[in-house]
Enzyme design. Structure first.
Site, PDB file in Angstrom:
ATOM      1  N   HIS A 176      -0.737   7.682   4.896  1.00  0.00           N
ATOM      2  CA  HIS A 176      -0.546   7.547   6.345  1.00  0.00           C
ATOM      3  C   HIS A 176       0.629   8.401   6.813  1.00  0.00           C
ATOM      4  CE1 HIS A 176      -3.278   4.086   7.086  1.00  0.00           C
ATOM      5  NE2 HIS A 176      -3.067   3.893   5.794  1.00  0.00           N
ATOM      6  N   CYS A 225      -6.506   8.174   5.765  1.00  0.00           N
ATOM      7  CA  CYS A 225      -6.874   7.021   4.944  1.00  0.00           C
ATOM      8  C   CYS A 225      -8.379   6.776   4.984  1.00  0.00           C
ATOM      9  CB  CYS A 225      -6.048   5.798   5.334  1.00  0.00           C
ATOM     10  SG  CYS A 225      -5.847   4.691   3.931  1.00  0.00           S
ATOM     11  N   GLU A 229       1.347   9.327   9.700  1.00  0.00           N
ATOM     12  CA  GLU A 229       1.888   8.883  10.993  1.00  0.00           C
ATOM     13  C   GLU A 229       3.112   7.990  10.830  1.00  0.00           C
ATOM     14  OE1 GLU A 229      -0.826   7.817   9.525  1.00  0.00           O
ATOM     15  OE2 GLU A 229      -1.349   5.742  10.028  1.00  0.00           O
TER      16      GLU A 229
HETATM   17  N1  GLN Z   1     -10.256   0.378   3.853  1.00  0.00           N
HETATM   18  C1  GLN Z   1      -9.766   1.476   3.109  1.00  0.00           C
HETATM   19  C2  GLN Z   1      -9.088   1.051   1.816  1.00  0.00           C
HETATM   20  O1  GLN Z   1      -8.711  -0.082   1.701  1.00  0.00           O
HETATM   21  C3  GLN Z   1      -8.836   2.337   3.951  1.00  0.00           C
HETATM   22  C4  GLN Z   1      -7.609   1.641   4.382  1.00  0.00           C
HETATM   23  C5  GLN Z   1      -6.897   2.331   5.500  1.00  0.00           C
HETATM   24  O2  GLN Z   1      -7.469   3.141   6.217  1.00  0.00           O
HETATM   25  N2  GLN Z   1      -5.637   1.998   5.707  1.00  0.00           N
HETATM   26  O3  GLN Z   1      -8.919   1.831   0.906  1.00  0.00           O
END
Ligand code: GLN
EC number: 6.3.4.2
Length: 536
Positions: A508, A382, A510
């Site tokens: 994600h 992410c 995970e």
């Molecule tokens: N802050 C980033 C976004 O909002 C990544 C979010 C995250 O890592 N879950 O796109």
């Protein structure tokens, strides 16, 4: 008929109610029962999505895009069955619904009160998952500790529900602490007696006590607990500190927690639990033939719970590789151009973690530049993926001010940008790209080698996206998009062509790693780290 098991906590928080609930569910599932677990949290936020990870640890996202408590992660990792929004309810959500009803006139003429309106709504939600007839048993974990002001309506709802469900259709497990006083050389039962007394004041008699302890419970202690808390001696269950949470189902099996619960619910315990795969996993987890060191670079490292699912993903992937994964949590802010080599010394692979906001950005970029140039396996998740795009933009493409719109709204090179549909959103809660999205993988890429197929689905939680205006430029220079959303064309995976392992996902992974299904990205990353170590 669906049967209900309620798990309450006494004496202190952090006793591991989620693990006990998940372990019991695992045993019941292994005996052939269809089980799910839900968590009721007493705080007023609608969901933990707006909570700082330092407050409450990781926010776990379900397939249907609910932002939930991290215990739901344990439920999924243990049971390998997806949960949903219905599996996590907060006080805020209950009140929101009741107040909305009130405005709509549903209670016209009546005074709306905690009892019966709030407790009725709690009871309705507690039984929601049971209505489908899909489950034999529903385990409900009550967040907080018995005696807290805010958990009172939940305990009252349990009291009423038990009465409504009738005998043998529900039971209450009270998880409590039996502390050891070193000076006296004794285990103490009094805190448990007091917390059971509190439960009794609210009209709830627990059926089973699960006692967290650092030392074995003697027969004498068990008898004392049973006698003073009005439970059968077989219903006093020892939950001794374990070296891994994945041992807990087997420890509970030894203590007959599942059998005792089934007997009380008048359900058969004839089928012996089939735990072969689980034991296999544990065997590999406990007998690694090698070891790798992974750096997790992130901004919430002081609280490892903020990265719970990532940590567990490494445990699953380690077992698959029969390799112990030692994760070092490195504060992103502390990584400078000057010390990056020192900070990452001895690391066989580096993961840059998800996150929000600018703090630690430079440190993450420094770490990524280092691993990119030194052929160290890299895995970005992410924000970690977004950082890898920023780093490549700045240092390879020469876009000096390449940035994410999140960090700098005025950059002339927003390589990570805000999508049109996000631009007018002002509410912070539940408005990100959330939950499961399909992803198409390009053949011949590393991502394809890892997943072994072209169609996958992964869970998201972010607002910003790769800016496709730059895609050609990136691909020409060697950073390719190997996975993209088939409907929108959004880039979901990037990787480097000329690097042993440099893979980053906008999603994600995970959140989908379980004991039964370790995530392929984690498994491959650990394998790459291992290969890197061997080549040194
Ligand atoms: N802050 C980033 C976004 O909002 C990544 C979010 C995250 O890592 N879950 O796109």
């Amino acid at each position: 008929m669906t049967k209900y098991i309620f798990v309450t906590g006494g004496v202190t928080s952090s006793l591991g109610k989620g693990i006990i609930a998940a372990s019991l569910a695992k045993l019941l599932q292994a005996r052939g029962y269809k089980v799910t677990i839900q968590k009721f949290d007493p705080y007023i936020n609608i969901d933990p999505g707006t909570l700082n990870p330092y407050e409450h640890g990781e926010c776990y996202v379900t397939e249907d895009g609910a932002e939930t408590d991290l215990d739901l992660g344990h439920y999924e990792r243990f049971l390998n069955v997806p949960t949903s929004q219905a599996n996590n309810v907060t006080t805020g959500r209950i009140y929101q619904h009741v107040i909305q009803q009130e405005r709509e006139g549903a209670y016209l003429g009546k005074t709306v009160q905690v009892i019966p309106h709030i407790t009725d709504e709690i009871k309705r939600r507690m039984q929601l998952l049971g209505e489908s007839g899909e489950y034999d048993i529903i385990i409900t974990e009550l967040g907080g500790t018995v005696g807290d002001i805010e958990s009172l309506p939940f305990v009252e709802a349990v009291r009423q529900l038990r009465w409504e469900l009738g005998a043998n259709n529900s039971l209450v497990i009270h998880l409590t602490l039996v502390p050891y006083l070193a000076a006296a050389g004794e285990l103490k039962t009094k805190p448990t007696q007091h917390s059971v007394k509190t439960l009794l004041e609210y009209g709830v008699q627990p059926d089973i006590l699960v006692c967290r302890t650092e030392h074995k419970l003697s027969q004498e202690i068990r008898k004392k607990l049973a006698q003073f808390c009005n439970v059968n001696i077989n219903a006093v269950v020892e939950s001794i500190d374990a070296s891994t949470i994945y041992d807990v189902p087997l420890l509970m099996l030894k203590e007959n927690l599942d059998k005792t619960a089934l007997t009380k619910l008048k359900l058969s315990n004839k089928n012996e639990p089939d735990l072969e795969n689980w034991k296999n996993f544990l065997g590999k987890l406990k007998n690694p033939t090698s070891e790798v060191c992974i750096a997790l670079v992130g901004k919430y490292v002081e609280l490892p719970d903020a990265y719970k699912s990532i940590t567990e993903g490494f445990i699953h992937a380690g077992a698959t590789n029969e390799c112990k994964v030692k994760v070092s949590y490195i504060a992103a802010e502390s990584v400078t151009k000057e010390n990056v080599a020192e900070k990452l010394k001895g690391m066989d692979g580096v993961l840059v973690a998800p996150g929000f906001g600018e703090r630690g950005l430079d440190g993450k970029l420094n770490a990524i530049k280092y691993v990119r140039e030194n052929n160290i396996p890299f895995f970005g998740i992410c924000l970690g993926m977004q950082c890898s795009v920023i780093e490549f933009g700045r240092n390879v493409l020469g876009l000096k001010d390449a940035n994410s719109f999140e960090m700098d709204a005025n950059t002339s090179n927003p390589v990570i940008n805000l999508m049109e549909e996000q631009k007018n959103i002002t509410n912070m809660g539940g408005t990100m790209r959330l939950g499961a999205y399909d992803c198409e993988i390009k053949k011949g890429t590393k991502a394809f080698a890892i997943y072994g197929k072209t169609k996958i689905s992964e869970r998201h939680r972010h607002r910003y996206e790769f800016n496709n205006d730059y895609l050609k430029q990136y691909e020409a220079a060697g950073m390719i998009a190997s996975g993209f959303n088939p409907e929108t064309g959004l880039v979901e995976i990037v990787e480097l062509k000329n690097h042993p392992f440099f893979v980053a996902g906008q999603f994600h992974p995970e959140l989908k790693s379980t004991v039964a299904n370790p995530h392929p990205l984690f498994v491959s990353f650990v394998a790459a780290a291992l290969a890197n170590k061997k080549s040194k």
